[in-house]
Design a protein around this motif. Structure first.
Motif, PDB file in Angstrom:
ATOM      1  N   ILE A 139       0.845  -1.194   0.000  1.00 23.93           N
ATOM      2  CA  ILE A 139       0.000   0.000   0.000  1.00 23.93           C
ATOM      3  C   ILE A 139       0.881   1.245   0.000  1.00 23.93           C
ATOM      4  N   PHE A 140       0.623   2.171  -0.958  1.00 26.62           N
ATOM      5  CA  PHE A 140       1.346   3.425  -1.047  1.00 26.62           C
ATOM      6  C   PHE A 140       0.352   4.578  -0.908  1.00 26.62           C
ATOM      7  N   LYS A 145      -2.653   0.592  -4.006  1.00 28.48           N
ATOM      8  CA  LYS A 145      -2.117  -0.770  -3.896  1.00 28.48           C
ATOM      9  C   LYS A 145      -1.357  -1.121  -5.170  1.00 28.48           C
ATOM     10  N   LEU A 146      -0.042  -1.312  -5.048  1.00 29.30           N
ATOM     11  CA  LEU A 146       0.807  -1.594  -6.204  1.00 29.30           C
ATOM     12  C   LEU A 146       1.784  -2.723  -5.875  1.00 29.30           C
ATOM     13  N   PRO A 147       2.267  -3.443  -6.906  1.00 35.22           N
ATOM     14  CA  PRO A 147       3.207  -4.554  -6.656  1.00 35.22           C
ATOM     15  C   PRO A 147       4.648  -4.070  -6.474  1.00 35.22           C
ATOM     16  N   ILE A 148       5.332  -4.658  -5.512  1.00 32.60           N
ATOM     17  CA  ILE A 148       6.764  -4.455  -5.298  1.00 32.60           C
ATOM     18  C   ILE A 148       7.502  -5.660  -5.883  1.00 32.60           C
ATOM     19  N   ILE A 193      12.457  -3.242  -5.961  1.00 27.04           N
ATOM     20  CA  ILE A 193      12.091  -2.199  -6.915  1.00 27.04           C
ATOM     21  C   ILE A 193      10.666  -1.739  -6.613  1.00 27.04           C
ATOM     22  N   TYR A 194      10.510  -0.439  -6.391  1.00 28.51           N
ATOM     23  CA  TYR A 194       9.199   0.130  -6.057  1.00 28.51           C
ATOM     24  C   TYR A 194       8.552   0.722  -7.308  1.00 28.51           C
ATOM     25  N   PRO A 195       7.238   0.643  -7.405  1.00 33.22           N
ATOM     26  CA  PRO A 195       6.559   1.101  -8.621  1.00 33.22           C
ATOM     27  C   PRO A 195       6.292   2.604  -8.659  1.00 33.22           C
TER      28      PRO A 195
END
Length: 431
Positions: A139-140, A145-148, A193-195
């Protein structure tokens, strides 16, 4: 130098370069555990016979699996092996393949006198090569909600530099020992790696360097059954040993370029070097028998057990267990003394094995099994020459895991061994 030696050595150099280039393509997730994937610890002759080696001894072949066999050496023998192949790993949903290649061993056997031989050698013991990517959601900014992406990479391995000797005691019994230095390092990297662009990628590196002296003792007893039939009983092993190790860690932030898939260092967050500790290297025991009809055929059975369940690194255990393997195999030569018909003098080999792997993942045992074929191709020697050369080939089809394990692995391995034997130390008879 005889022309056949020159040609074989040139071919060896070329194959060695190919093997080194192929190693970079390997990707074995199982090498994350313990000290990495274990290399086959037998020469190409024994690989073609399913791995039977404890009762094997030959005047022009160096069997480093049992140092007692050095007492049978009659010619100075340069023995070099390389291997290459492919592995296929699958789970219930996916499958991927990779290739590998490496030098298997480099050694020289020297007969000192009757019933006494020496061996000097270098060989890889383990290899770590994996590159895995896994994604998980995070969660950002409270709601997004994005994939790491987590990338796990490993490289390196351990090597043995050894010297051994074998001595015959009487007509039937021989003993031997290998001693040497075990060394190498393994580096593991975890990149995250962060999106989102306002959070930089991170890298955590751990490098463990290993060093230790080691030993292995062996014995063989050869019983003569009749004029051309004999039975050899062999055994070898080593007790549990401690290795010295040092760990080095590095944490840093990275700038990630998605289009080129490259990383650039931005800042070093933390670095630590020099924490030393001990690694428990397991005890290993092998025993076997070999029935042989002189210049015709041989048939052997081996059993090996390694206590990987006792392995610890800096006091911590891993997903390992005690392993064992039962091997059976043999060799047949149609007519070793034939003056015509090259294929009559070729040694044809066949074998297989079954056992329990040293990995135990998710509480599941991992069975191993394999089938091998091989051949020994004699190289023609010129008249009045003391040279005797052999090209040994072996092909191994192996399977690791079953329907209950997280992954199943198939390995297809091709091995080539070059054995160049000669009388190097001949006293001058004429000035």
């Amino acid at each position: 130098m005889h022309w056949t030696k020159v040609s074989i050595l040139c071919l060896l150099v070329g194959l060695f370069l190919v093997a080194n280039n192929a190693t970079a393509q390997d990707n074995s997730p199982y090498s994350r555990y313990g000290l990495g994937d274990l290399n086959n610890n037998q020469n190409t002759v024994n690989r073609g016979m399913g791995g039977v080696s404890q009762g094997y001894a030959d005047p022009t072949s160096v069997n480093f699996s049992n140092p007692a066999s050095y007492s049978r050496l009659m010619l100075t023998t340069l023995d070099v092996g390389i291997e290459g192949g492919a592995r296929s790993i699958s789970d219930k949903n996916t499958r991927f393949s990779s290739g590998f290649g490496t030098i298997s061993y480099l050694q020289i056997g020297i007969p000192v006198r009757k019933n006494w031989g020496l061996n000097l050698g270098l060989r890889p013991v383990t290899r770590v090569t994996y590159n895995i990517q896994q994604s998980k959601d995070a969660i950002f900014h409270d709601t997004l909600k994005l994939p790491i992406a987590n990338r796990y990479e490993g490289s390196g391995g351990l090597y043995q530099l050894h010297a051994g000797t074998g001595v015959g005691i009487g007509e039937h019994f021989s003993i031997g020992v290998n001693v040497g230095y075990l060394f190498g390092s393994v580096e593991t990297n975890t990149r995250v790696i962060y999106p989102v662009s306002d959070i930089n990628a991170t890298r955590h590196m751990t490098r463990v360097s290993y060093s230790s002296f080691f030993y292995k003792v062996g014995m063989q007893y050869k019983a003569k059954l009749n004029k051309d039939l004999d039975l050899t009983i062999g055994a070898s092993g080593s007790l549990q040993q401690e290795m010295n190790a040092r760990v080095e860690t590095l944490s840093e932030t990275l700038l990630y370029n998605a289009s080129s898939n490259d990383f650039t260092n931005l800042d070093t967050v933390a670095y630590a070097k020099g924490n030393r500790g001990k690694v428990v290297y397991p005890a290993d025991y092998s025993a076997g028998i070999m029935l042989r009809k002189l210049d015709k055929w041989m048939l052997g059975v081996d059993f090996n057990s390694t206590q990987w369940g006792n392995f610890t690194r800096f006091g911590a255990a891993d997903s390992l267990q005690n392993a064992w393997k039962l091997s059976i195999g043999g060799q047949f030569v149609p007519n070793a003394m034939a003056l015509s018909g090259y294929w009559n003098r070729v040694a044809y080999r066949l074998g297989g094995y079954y056992g329990l792997d040293y990995l135990k993942l998710g509480g599941e045992n991992m069975p191993i099994m394999g089938f091998t074929i091989g051949a020994g191709l004699p190289v023609r020697r010129m008249p009045y020459s003391n040279q005797y050369s052999m090209i040994n080939l072996a092909f191994d089809v192996a399977h690791r895991g079953n329907s209950n394990t997280a992954l199943k692995e198939n390995i297809y391995r091709f091995s080539i061994g070059f054995t160049l034997s000669d009388r190097w130390f001949i006293k001058k008879k004429y000035d």
